[in-house]
Design a protein around this motif. Structure first.
Motif, mmCIF file in Angstrom:
data_model
loop_
_atom_site.group_PDB
_atom_site.id
_atom_site.type_symbol
_atom_site.label_atom_id
_atom_site.label_comp_id
_atom_site.label_asym_id
_atom_site.label_seq_id
_atom_site.Cartn_x
_atom_site.Cartn_y
_atom_site.Cartn_z
ATOM 1 N N VAL A 125 0.852 -1.195 0.000
ATOM 2 C CA VAL A 125 0.000 0.000 0.000
ATOM 3 C C VAL A 125 0.887 1.245 0.000
ATOM 4 N N PRO A 126 0.855 2.048 -1.068
ATOM 5 C CA PRO A 126 1.725 3.224 -1.127
ATOM 6 C C PRO A 126 1.205 4.384 -0.298
ATOM 7 N N ASP A 127 2.117 5.175 0.192
ATOM 8 C CA ASP A 127 1.817 6.447 0.831
ATOM 9 C C ASP A 127 2.350 7.518 -0.106
ATOM 10 N N LEU A 128 1.450 8.314 -0.673
ATOM 11 C CA LEU A 128 1.859 9.282 -1.703
ATOM 12 C C LEU A 128 2.712 10.413 -1.133
ATOM 13 N N GLU A 129 2.823 10.492 0.193
ATOM 14 C CA GLU A 129 3.644 11.536 0.798
ATOM 15 C C GLU A 129 4.989 11.005 1.276
ATOM 16 N N LYS A 130 5.132 9.669 1.336
ATOM 17 C CA LYS A 130 6.388 9.064 1.794
ATOM 18 C C LYS A 130 6.799 7.963 0.829
ATOM 19 N N PRO A 131 8.089 7.715 0.681
ATOM 20 C CA PRO A 131 8.533 6.608 -0.176
ATOM 21 C C PRO A 131 8.265 5.257 0.472
ATOM 22 N N ILE A 132 8.100 4.259 -0.356
ATOM 23 C CA ILE A 132 8.073 2.875 0.120
ATOM 24 C C ILE A 132 9.522 2.446 0.289
ATOM 25 N N GLU A 133 9.854 1.855 1.417
ATOM 26 C CA GLU A 133 11.248 1.511 1.715
ATOM 27 C C GLU A 133 11.447 -0.004 1.686
ATOM 28 N N VAL A 134 12.551 -0.443 1.076
ATOM 29 C CA VAL A 134 12.903 -1.853 1.008
ATOM 30 C C VAL A 134 14.144 -2.081 1.871
ATOM 31 N N PHE A 135 14.089 -3.122 2.720
ATOM 32 C CA PHE A 135 15.183 -3.380 3.654
ATOM 33 C C PHE A 135 15.730 -4.789 3.470
ATOM 34 N N LEU A 136 17.040 -4.923 3.588
ATOM 35 C CA LEU A 136 17.703 -6.219 3.630
ATOM 36 C C LEU A 136 18.354 -6.359 4.997
ATOM 37 N N ASN A 137 17.833 -7.307 5.784
ATOM 38 C CA ASN A 137 18.334 -7.520 7.144
ATOM 39 C C ASN A 137 18.385 -6.220 7.947
ATOM 40 N N GLY A 138 17.320 -5.419 7.797
ATOM 41 C CA GLY A 138 17.218 -4.174 8.553
ATOM 42 C C GLY A 138 17.905 -2.977 7.940
ATOM 43 N N GLU A 139 18.703 -3.177 6.868
ATOM 44 C CA GLU A 139 19.395 -2.058 6.204
ATOM 45 C C GLU A 139 18.617 -1.653 4.960
ATOM 46 N N LYS A 140 18.332 -0.360 4.833
ATOM 47 C CA LYS A 140 17.568 0.115 3.685
ATOM 48 C C LYS A 140 18.396 -0.022 2.404
ATOM 49 N N VAL A 141 17.796 -0.644 1.365
ATOM 50 C CA VAL A 141 18.495 -0.825 0.088
ATOM 51 C C VAL A 141 17.812 -0.100 -1.051
ATOM 52 N N ALA A 142 16.559 0.354 -0.858
ATOM 53 C CA ALA A 142 15.884 1.061 -1.959
ATOM 54 C C ALA A 142 14.706 1.869 -1.418
ATOM 55 N N GLU A 143 14.378 2.906 -2.158
ATOM 56 C CA GLU A 143 13.181 3.709 -1.915
ATOM 57 C C GLU A 143 12.368 3.768 -3.189
ATOM 58 N N ILE A 144 11.075 3.548 -3.081
ATOM 59 C CA ILE A 144 10.185 3.620 -4.249
ATOM 60 C C ILE A 144 9.263 4.825 -4.042
ATOM 61 N N ILE A 145 9.321 5.743 -4.987
ATOM 62 C CA ILE A 145 8.577 7.009 -4.864
ATOM 63 C C ILE A 145 7.457 7.010 -5.899
ATOM 64 N N ILE A 146 6.202 7.143 -5.428
ATOM 65 C CA ILE A 146 5.032 7.186 -6.291
ATOM 66 C C ILE A 146 4.574 8.625 -6.417
ATOM 67 N N ASP A 147 4.434 9.093 -7.659
ATOM 68 C CA ASP A 147 3.936 10.437 -7.914
ATOM 69 C C ASP A 147 2.435 10.336 -8.166
ATOM 70 N N GLY A 148 1.647 10.727 -7.199
ATOM 71 C CA GLY A 148 0.187 10.638 -7.343
ATOM 72 C C GLY A 148 -0.429 11.918 -7.835
ATOM 73 N N SER A 149 0.381 12.857 -8.371
ATOM 74 C CA SER A 149 -0.160 14.150 -8.781
ATOM 75 C C SER A 149 -0.946 14.062 -10.076
ATOM 76 N N ARG A 150 -0.711 12.996 -10.891
ATOM 77 C CA ARG A 150 -1.402 12.875 -12.164
ATOM 78 C C ARG A 150 -2.679 12.071 -11.950
ATOM 79 N N GLY A 151 -3.791 12.457 -12.645
ATOM 80 C CA GLY A 151 -5.059 11.704 -12.612
ATOM 81 C C GLY A 151 -5.663 11.708 -11.255
#
Length: 379
Positions: free
Chosen positions: A353-379
């Protein structure tokens, strides 16, 4: 007994006084003995013949699953499940409730029907001569292929389409089936299919001995065993890619037809990768985003330097969720032959479930490895 009372009108029977009345429903075989006895009381007419068409249990289960996923009203999102179904016991219930009736059991196989027409076969079983029935050769309820069924299940899961729009999508998938076929032709592994049918071996032997006077015909042929063995050899990654490709074709079809606006299906997505010492390779290569129901499917490849105790998680608007890692990735494995982990390096997580104000964070063994940013400004 739900819905049974709507099948038959006693007033119509009295009004038209027909010589024969046919009452038909796929739900009949699901009734237990008490429900059948209630149904007999409700009918209040003499039943002379009970006709039942049976498919081998594994084929029946796959066919039923396809129908459930295809239906515009159920919108089934369930994964394929193996269910127990003993035909002999079911027929015994009807025999007990209607001891005066002749029970006629037929195998549902077009190769066995006159002119391949089930209507002619049914009339023949009832002893009804109706020459005009030969004119009706229609595919009233064509089935989706196994591949298109999985695509449709994913659409049911991700998109809340109206029944009318779902029929449009089903018809488009049927068209793709005719044009492109399906690489996938089973929901069982061969081992699962053999074990499943073994549950009914004794029951099916009674069924064929009593109703057909033959040995059990509901068995796998050598040709089928070889066919399903070949199906087992198709890499999971190849099947997933085929599902993804057909799914994208359906999305493009919905865009062309105005069923979905492009902005709603394809929101703007950015992925930021962060340095992690324990990684040899990391990539998110599948990200289906559907802002209509607020869910994402996230998938990719992860090759850690140390495979001991790998825990992959994602933090979305609902909190921390575990990501399934270790899925088959044979093509990636071929690219990294010196690393045995590479052949099972795929990961996947559904219902993010995305939060349009915060990135989705991916962790490997507790260490952040990626951020996914959804732009909900369109549509």
């Amino acid at each position: 007994m739900s819905g049974i009372k709507g099948i038959l009108s006693q007033n119509q029977i009295r009004e038209y006084n027909p010589k024969k009345v046919i009452v038909s429903s796929e739900a009949f075989l699901n009734l237990n003995i008490n429900e059948i006895l209630k149904f007999r009381k409700f009918l209040n007419i003499r039943v002379s013949k009970i006709v039942c068409y049976l498919r081998r249990q594994d084929l029946w289960l796959e066919s039923g699953y396809k129908q459930a996923v295809k239906s515009p009203f159920n919108r089934s999102t369930e994964k394929f499940k193996i269910k127990y179904f003993d035909y002999y016991s079911k027929l015994s219930n009807w025999k007990q409730a209607f001891p005066e009736a002749e029970i006629i059991v037929r195998i549902y196989d077009r190769k066995l029907f006159p002119e391949g027409n089930v209507i002619l076969d049914f009339l023949q079983a009832l002893g009804i001569d109706m020459p005009e029935a030969r004119e009706y050769k229609i595919e009233a309820n064509p089935s989706l292929s196994h591949l298109s069924t999985l695509v449709m299940r994913r659409i049911n899961e991700e998109l809340n389409l109206s029944p009318q729009d779902r029929w449009k999508v089903v018809n488009y998938l049927l068209e793709l089936d005719r044009r492109e076929g399906s690489i996938l032709k089973t929901f069982f592994t061969l081992e699962e299919r053999i074990k499943f049918l073994e549950q009914f071996r004794e029951s099916n032997e009674k069924l064929f001995r009593e109703y057909f006077g033959t040995k059990n015909q509901f068995v796998l042929s050598e040709e089928e065993i070889e066919f399903y063995r070949q199906q087992d050899q198709i890499p999971r990654e190849v099947i997933e890619r085929a599902i993804e490709e057909r799914y994208q074709k359906v999305l493009e079809f919905m865009k062309r037809e105005g069923i979905m606006a492009k902005e709603k299906i394809f929101p703007k997505v950015n992925v930021n990768y962060l340095p992690e010492a324990n990684l040899e390779f990391f990539r998110i290569d599948v990200l289906q985003a559907n802002l209509l129901n607020g869910r994402l499917i996230l998938s990719g490849l992860l090759l850690p330097k140390n495979a001991e105790g790998v825990k992959l998680t994602v933090k979305d608007a609902e909190g921390i969720k575990e990501i399934q890692w270790g899925l088959p990735s044979p093509i990636f494995g071929e690219l990294h032959p010196d690393n045995p982990i590479a052949k099972n390096a795929r990961f996947r997580v559904d219902n993010v479930v995305p939060d349009l104000e915060k990135p989705i964070e991916v962790f490997l063994n507790g260490e952040k490895v990626a951020e996914i940013i959804i732009d909900g400004s369109r549509g």
